[in-house]
Motif scaffolding. Structure first.
Motif, PDB file in Angstrom:
ATOM      1  N   GLU A   1     -13.068  -1.017  -7.417  1.00 40.16           N
ATOM      2  CA  GLU A   1     -11.651  -1.209  -7.711  1.00 40.16           C
ATOM      3  C   GLU A   1     -10.757  -0.570  -6.676  1.00 40.16           C
ATOM      4  OE1 GLU A   1     -12.184   2.942  -9.065  1.00 40.16           O
ATOM      5  OE2 GLU A   1     -13.409   1.138  -9.038  1.00 40.16           O
ATOM      6  N   TRP A   2     -11.338   0.157  -5.666  1.00 34.45           N
ATOM      7  CA  TRP A   2     -10.541   1.069  -4.852  1.00 34.45           C
ATOM      8  C   TRP A   2      -9.434   0.442  -4.052  1.00 34.45           C
ATOM      9  CZ3 TRP A   2     -11.760  -0.305   0.132  1.00 34.45           C
ATOM     10  CH2 TRP A   2     -13.046  -0.709   0.401  1.00 34.45           C
ATOM     11  N   CYS A   3      -9.547  -0.813  -3.674  1.00 34.53           N
ATOM     12  CA  CYS A   3      -8.493  -1.372  -2.817  1.00 34.53           C
ATOM     13  C   CYS A   3      -7.402  -2.075  -3.601  1.00 34.53           C
ATOM     14  CB  CYS A   3      -9.096  -2.364  -1.826  1.00 34.53           C
ATOM     15  SG  CYS A   3      -9.796  -1.574  -0.378  1.00 34.53           S
ATOM     16  N   GLY A   4      -7.567  -2.222  -4.901  1.00 37.43           N
ATOM     17  CA  GLY A   4      -6.589  -2.985  -5.665  1.00 37.43           C
ATOM     18  C   GLY A   4      -6.609  -4.433  -5.239  1.00 37.43           C
ATOM     19  N   TRP A   5      -7.789  -4.972  -5.054  1.00 34.99           N
ATOM     20  CA  TRP A   5      -7.915  -6.295  -4.461  1.00 34.99           C
ATOM     21  C   TRP A   5      -7.348  -7.377  -5.363  1.00 34.99           C
ATOM     22  CZ3 TRP A   5     -13.657  -5.034  -3.531  1.00 34.99           C
ATOM     23  CH2 TRP A   5     -13.725  -4.095  -2.516  1.00 34.99           C
ATOM     24  N   ASP A   6      -6.719  -8.324  -4.747  1.00 34.47           N
ATOM     25  CA  ASP A   6      -6.140  -9.434  -5.479  1.00 34.47           C
ATOM     26  C   ASP A   6      -7.197 -10.478  -5.760  1.00 34.47           C
ATOM     27  OD1 ASP A   6      -4.674 -12.377  -4.437  1.00 34.47           O
ATOM     28  OD2 ASP A   6      -4.181 -11.443  -6.343  1.00 34.47           O
ATOM     29  N   GLU A   7      -7.206 -11.022  -6.970  1.00 28.23           N
ATOM     30  CA  GLU A   7      -8.220 -11.971  -7.360  1.00 28.23           C
ATOM     31  C   GLU A   7      -7.893 -13.402  -6.945  1.00 28.23           C
ATOM     32  OE1 GLU A   7     -11.024 -11.068  -8.924  1.00 28.23           O
ATOM     33  OE2 GLU A   7     -10.433  -8.981  -8.981  1.00 28.23           O
ATOM     34  N   HIS A   8      -6.649 -13.654  -6.537  1.00 30.47           N
ATOM     35  CA  HIS A   8      -6.239 -15.036  -6.319  1.00 30.47           C
ATOM     36  C   HIS A   8      -6.648 -15.576  -4.960  1.00 30.47           C
ATOM     37  CE1 HIS A   8      -3.920 -15.169 -10.011  1.00 30.47           C
ATOM     38  NE2 HIS A   8      -3.466 -13.969  -9.706  1.00 30.47           N
ATOM     39  N   THR A   9      -6.663 -14.728  -3.927  1.00 29.26           N
ATOM     40  CA  THR A   9      -6.893 -15.237  -2.583  1.00 29.26           C
ATOM     41  C   THR A   9      -8.365 -15.371  -2.257  1.00 29.26           C
ATOM     42  OG1 THR A   9      -6.824 -13.005  -1.700  1.00 29.26           O
ATOM     43  CG2 THR A   9      -4.763 -14.243  -1.717  1.00 29.26           C
ATOM     44  N   LEU A  41      -1.107  -1.163   4.611  1.00 31.83           N
ATOM     45  CA  LEU A  41      -1.965  -0.687   5.693  1.00 31.83           C
ATOM     46  C   LEU A  41      -3.112   0.153   5.139  1.00 31.83           C
ATOM     47  CD1 LEU A  41      -2.643  -0.250   8.684  1.00 31.83           C
ATOM     48  CD2 LEU A  41      -0.970   1.623   8.703  1.00 31.83           C
ATOM     49  N   ALA A  42      -2.822   0.992   4.165  1.00 36.41           N
ATOM     50  CA  ALA A  42      -3.873   1.824   3.571  1.00 36.41           C
ATOM     51  C   ALA A  42      -4.968   0.957   2.961  1.00 36.41           C
ATOM     52  CB  ALA A  42      -3.270   2.745   2.510  1.00 36.41           C
ATOM     53  N   THR A  43      -4.576  -0.120   2.297  1.00 40.02           N
ATOM     54  CA  THR A  43      -5.556  -1.025   1.703  1.00 40.02           C
ATOM     55  C   THR A  43      -6.399  -1.699   2.782  1.00 40.02           C
ATOM     56  OG1 THR A  43      -4.137  -1.451  -0.202  1.00 40.02           O
ATOM     57  CG2 THR A  43      -5.841  -3.074   0.261  1.00 40.02           C
ATOM     58  N   ALA A  67      -4.379   9.769   3.802  1.00 39.38           N
ATOM     59  CA  ALA A  67      -3.128  10.424   4.193  1.00 39.38           C
ATOM     60  C   ALA A  67      -1.923   9.547   3.891  1.00 39.38           C
ATOM     61  CB  ALA A  67      -3.171  10.768   5.679  1.00 39.38           C
ATOM     62  N   LEU A  68      -2.043   8.243   4.152  1.00 39.21           N
ATOM     63  CA  LEU A  68      -0.947   7.317   3.871  1.00 39.21           C
ATOM     64  C   LEU A  68      -0.624   7.283   2.384  1.00 39.21           C
ATOM     65  CD1 LEU A  68      -1.723   4.272   6.198  1.00 39.21           C
ATOM     66  CD2 LEU A  68       0.412   5.573   6.147  1.00 39.21           C
ATOM     67  N   ARG A  69      -1.661   7.203   1.577  1.00 42.43           N
ATOM     68  CA  ARG A  69      -1.433   7.106   0.132  1.00 42.43           C
ATOM     69  C   ARG A  69      -0.817   8.388  -0.424  1.00 42.43           C
ATOM     70  NH1 ARG A  69      -6.917   3.541  -1.126  1.00 42.43           N
ATOM     71  NH2 ARG A  69      -5.849   1.527  -1.041  1.00 42.43           N
ATOM     72  N   LEU A  75       2.658   7.680  -2.026  1.00 44.33           N
ATOM     73  CA  LEU A  75       2.532   7.613  -3.482  1.00 44.33           C
ATOM     74  C   LEU A  75       2.542   8.977  -4.153  1.00 44.33           C
ATOM     75  CD1 LEU A  75      -0.330   4.946  -3.525  1.00 44.33           C
ATOM     76  CD2 LEU A  75       2.125   4.537  -3.749  1.00 44.33           C
ATOM     77  N   GLY A  76       2.439  10.024  -3.346  1.00 46.89           N
ATOM     78  CA  GLY A  76       2.370  11.364  -3.915  1.00 46.89           C
ATOM     79  C   GLY A  76       0.929  11.810  -4.073  1.00 46.89           C
ATOM     80  N   GLU A  77       0.751  13.114  -4.239  1.00 42.47           N
ATOM     81  CA  GLU A  77      -0.594  13.684  -4.339  1.00 42.47           C
ATOM     82  C   GLU A  77      -1.331  13.215  -5.584  1.00 42.47           C
ATOM     83  OE1 GLU A  77      -2.220  15.853  -2.292  1.00 42.47           O
ATOM     84  OE2 GLU A  77      -0.624  15.981  -0.799  1.00 42.47           O
ATOM     85  N   GLU A  78      -0.578  12.878  -6.637  1.00 40.46           N
ATOM     86  CA  GLU A  78      -1.207  12.506  -7.910  1.00 40.46           C
ATOM     87  C   GLU A  78      -0.951  11.038  -8.213  1.00 40.46           C
ATOM     88  OE1 GLU A  78      -0.003  15.204 -10.939  1.00 40.46           O
ATOM     89  OE2 GLU A  78      -1.187  16.860 -10.119  1.00 40.46           O
ATOM     90  N   HIS A  79      -1.849  10.200  -7.751  1.00 41.19           N
ATOM     91  CA  HIS A  79      -1.736   8.755  -7.967  1.00 41.19           C
ATOM     92  C   HIS A  79      -3.148   8.177  -8.007  1.00 41.19           C
ATOM     93  CE1 HIS A  79      -0.840   4.497  -7.205  1.00 41.19           C
ATOM     94  NE2 HIS A  79       0.385   4.771  -7.616  1.00 41.19           N
ATOM     95  N   PRO A  80      -3.398   7.157  -8.840  1.00 40.88           N
ATOM     96  CA  PRO A  80      -4.752   6.586  -8.911  1.00 40.88           C
ATOM     97  C   PRO A  80      -5.304   6.132  -7.570  1.00 40.88           C
ATOM     98  CG  PRO A  80      -3.435   5.793 -10.747  1.00 40.88           C
ATOM     99  CD  PRO A  80      -2.498   6.560  -9.853  1.00 40.88           C
ATOM    100  N   ASP A  81      -4.441   5.599  -6.688  1.00 37.94           N
ATOM    101  CA  ASP A  81      -4.925   5.150  -5.381  1.00 37.94           C
ATOM    102  C   ASP A  81      -5.405   6.316  -4.527  1.00 37.94           C
ATOM    103  OD1 ASP A  81      -4.249   2.672  -6.190  1.00 37.94           O
ATOM    104  OD2 ASP A  81      -2.776   2.272  -4.622  1.00 37.94           O
ATOM    105  N   VAL A  82      -4.795   7.467  -4.695  1.00 39.64           N
ATOM    106  CA  VAL A  82      -5.243   8.662  -3.969  1.00 39.64           C
ATOM    107  C   VAL A  82      -6.650   9.038  -4.439  1.00 39.64           C
ATOM    108  CG1 VAL A  82      -4.827  11.125  -3.596  1.00 39.64           C
ATOM    109  CG2 VAL A  82      -2.910   9.507  -3.528  1.00 39.64           C
TER     110      VAL A  82
END
Length: 608
Positions: A190-198, A274-276, A303-305, A309-316
């Protein structure tokens, strides 16, 4: 890995979910109640909506809103409805059903943000505005949308009154993430938040769009970056699912397009995108064994995330997990552990202790401890992950099968074969039931069970399973795929253990050539194949044939993972044993004049 179809579900389970939804709506009365309903079968969804609207009458009036793709704001859609309806303005009891979210595009060419991103942004930043709606609001989403909802609108998600999962009696589509044992790395899909449509767009169509965009001087660079990224992602998905026609060529193509996407995103200041992209690109480098190229990309994405997004975010948390997994694969366990621990703590804080991503982190940390031989620390984590999966997803779910497999692998590593076997068998049967007899995960389970039997010396039980796994890999993934090479190696190892050297040699040779062709000359799987073939020759007393293979494997492991990695140490030990046998048998003269060889020969002769 792709989505997993055909998971059977009982009518009783579906009825219970429906009853829970009704009770929750009725219990809240004239107050805000945000309810998330999940269903991938849209026809089935409509029948459920019709049922609860009918059953709630006359206590509740029913209304429906459909999101506008051009302005996908749930709050705006409900506010517009309230303005039209006097009953709602007067505070009447009502249930409002929101649909149309599944039709929002994950990628919108020519726009800086997709319709989905705009939708999640509205949810996140207008959460407080929902207080003005004292109604039950049932938001219908699909499983892929749900995965992104949790990650991209965590504030809205925290307000949910409940999540109600409706499974069609004939099929279900589940998220793509899966947890495999230590034989696989970077398991957080799940780490990249990938889109299912493309992912299902034809390659040639996307290439045509890119060519058209490149020829037009006024093309928006954001559009071009999106196209490059989409095509790179398509290649990645094809590689992961065994659909590539030329594994190495498509690997290179995926890297090329992701590099172009990253360059444009950096130029345009599109930090989150870019982070993705960097995460995708790092994983493809990792798949080539290019760890030194992957690491700085994972570090930059992290570092970008943190910055955006802040230090406390699911993507981090997912970026921490990616970097930790890379370090683990390199044997850099002391660097990996604090990152895995930080990712776990962050997920527990942001998502709650009962969440699939938390189970994933538990598995990852347990795998690290298992790699270090810290079995007592690994076992309770694997057990907790298994129980969490069962509680969240039910007893019959692919993730449960994977957790069973992980725990079985741990027990096998400890020599607890009687504890491992029933878990491997349960995982195999569960995968066959949920995924069908012909699925790559079934081949994995067959290989795992065969490996257990081989470790016990139960060769007659192991051989048919290895053969079945090999044929299944070839059928599903094609003759030229890394998993086929793995199966060939497994079968060769079985035959070698039985002393069936003539049967083992062609399998090892085929696996080695396949790894070199698909993965390049400098890849960990190539080093493994070299070591295996050298071991075969050593067992036959063919020291002259074994020596250069061990030397090549040793140099490759040192280059890829360093002097102190367990794999490097294993090959070094194998090589010393070869020389020891040659010296003891008076065959030292058969060895080459290689300086490493001769140094060890002299050491051993002086010790005699």
């Amino acid at each position: 890995m792709g989505t997993k179809p055909l998971e059977s579900v009982s009518h009783d389970e579906t009825d219970k979910v429906y009853d829970d939804l009704i009770v929750t709506i009725e219990a809240k009365g004239r107050s805000l109640s945000l309810l998330v309903a999940v269903c991938d079968d849209l026809t089935y969804r409509e029948s459920i909506i019709a049922d609860y609207e009918r059953e709630l009458q006359p206590s509740f009036r029913s209304y429906q809103v459909t999101l506008n793709p051009n302005e996908p704001s749930l709050r705006a859609a409900i506010a517009e409805l309230v303005q039209r309806e006097t009953y709602l303005q007067e505070g009447g009891k009502a249930v409002i059903t929101a649909t149309g979210i599944e039709r929002l595009y994950g990628v919108k060419l020519g726009e800086t943000r997709s319709q989905q991103e705009i939708f999640f942004g509205y949810l996140q930043w207008t959460r407080e505005a929902f207080r003005e709606f004292p109604y039950a609001i049932v938001v219908w989403v699909t499983n892929p949308i749900l995965s992104n909802l949790v990650r991209k609108a965590p504030d809205f998600w925290s307000w949910r009154e409940g999540v109600f999962r409706f499974v069609s009696h004939k099929s279900i589509v589940v998220p793509r993430q899966d947890w495999e044992p230590i034989r696989q790395v970077l398991q957080d899909r799940e780490w990249c938040g990938w889109d299912e449509h493309t992912e299902d767009l034809p390659i040639e169509d996307v290439k045509a769009l890119i060519a058209q965009a490149q020829q037009q001087p006024d093309t928006n660079k954001t559009t071009l970056a999106t196209l490059y990224f989409s095509l790179g992602k398509i290649y990645y998905n094809r590689l992961e699912r065994g659909k590539s026609s030329d594994y190495q060529a498509e690997q290179r193509q995926g890297i090329e397009y992701l590099q172009q996407a990253a360059a444009l995103q950096e130029e345009l200041g599109l930090g989150e995108q870019l982070a993705t992209t960097l995460s995708y690109l790092a994983f493809l480098y990792y798949s080539q064994g290019r760890y030194e190229a992957a690491e700085p990309l994972y570090l930059e994405a992290l570092a970008l995330r943190k910055k955006l997004l802040g230090e406390e975010h699911p993507d981090v948390a997912t970026s921490l997990n990616n970097l930790a997994a890379l370090y683990e694969s390199q044997g850099r366990y002391e660097a990996a552990e604090p990152l895995f621990l930080e990712a776990l703590a962050l997920r527990e804080k942001l998502l709650g202790e009962e969440h699939p991503h938390v189970a994933s982190s538990l598995n990852n940390l347990a795998e690290l401890y298992e790699s270090q031989g810290r079995y007592e620390a690994a076992e309770p984590l694997y057990l907790e992950a298994l129980e969490l999966c069962k509680k969240l997803l039910g007893e019959e779910h692919p993730h449960v099968a994977s957790s069973l497999n992980n725990l079985a692998a741990l027990y096998e590593s400890q020599g607890r074969y009687e504890a491992a076997e029933p878990l491997y068998l349960e995982a195999l049967e569960l995968r066959k039931k949920l995924l069908g007899e012909e699925h790559p995960d079934v081949a994995t389970s067959l290989n795992n069970l065969a490996g257990l039997y081989s470790s016990q010396g139960r060769y007659e039980a192991a051989e048919p399973l290895y053969l079945e796994a090999l044929e299944l890999c070839k059928k599903l993934l094609g003759e030229e795929h890394p998993d086929v090479a793995t199966s060939l190696n497994n079968l060769g190892l079985l035959y070698s253990s039985q002393g069936r050297y003539e049967a083992a040699e062609p399998l090892y040779l085929e696996a080695l050539e396949l790894c070199k062709k698909l993965l390049g000359e400098e890849h960990p799987d190539v080093a493994t194949s070299l070591n295996n073939l050298a071991g075969l020759y050593s067992s036959q007393g063919r020291y002259k044939a074994a020596e250069p293979l061990y030397l090549e494997a040793l140099e490759l492991w040192k280059k890829l993972l360093g002097e102190e990695h367990p794999h490097t140490q294993t090959v070094r030990g194998n090589f010393r044993y070869l020389i020891e046998q040659a010296v003891q048998n008076g065959k030292a003269g058969k060895l080459s004049a290689h300086p490493v060889t001769q140094r060890i020969v002299k050491e051993m002769e002086s010790e005699r």
